[in-house]
Write an enzyme that holds these catalytic residues in place. Sequence first.
Site: not given
Length: 215
Positions: A9-11, A163
């Site tokens: 995941f991106d943050l 994501v």
Amino acid sequence: MPRFGTVLFDLDGTIVDTVELIRQSHRHAVTSVLGIDLPDSELLANVGRPLVEQMQAFDADRAQELLEAQRAWNHAHTAELIRPYPGVAAMLGALRDAGCRTGVVTSKSGPTVQLAFDALPEVAAGIEVLVAVEDTPVHKPGPDPVLLALDRLGASAADACYVGDAPFDVAAGRAAGTTTVGVTWGFFPREAIADADVVLDDVPALEAYLMGPAG
Ligand SMILES: [Mg+2]
């Protein structure tokens, strides 16, 4: 069975809601250092790239001053302005319970990520590995940070997805060979991430997709 063995995941704008925090931090930097105001579209156009590159886009010669002003304000206001996205912590827990490996790949610095994780420990608890800006010489949209996270997990790109809410995320995931999932609840409109393999509009839809059977 979850759809992928590994989910990265991106943050910002993907698993933590830092939209207001970053908007106000960037605005503080450009008004206090440059004495100008910018529309949100310009202020937030490069969120997802390393902070220094975002500041260079405002003023190449004063990027360091801008970065210091942004970072000081951001760090002082993270606890107050960061928000969870409802359902994200539970989704991460469900993925882990299903045997999925999880990681965060972000262009943020490690200490700034730690502030976010300290503010939202239930999100941090669902994340196994972190790749932050200092971990690779090349950043998103290059593949390097995604590849490093896969390497740290011993995972293959073919069984992974990345994501994110930014076009830089889609490009990085694609370059690394993962499936790309764009989400529309962060910093960018649907048009900006339309070329992701899958584009999803809310957290329940993301959880259903990730927990669904491998296709
Ligand atoms: Mg983002």
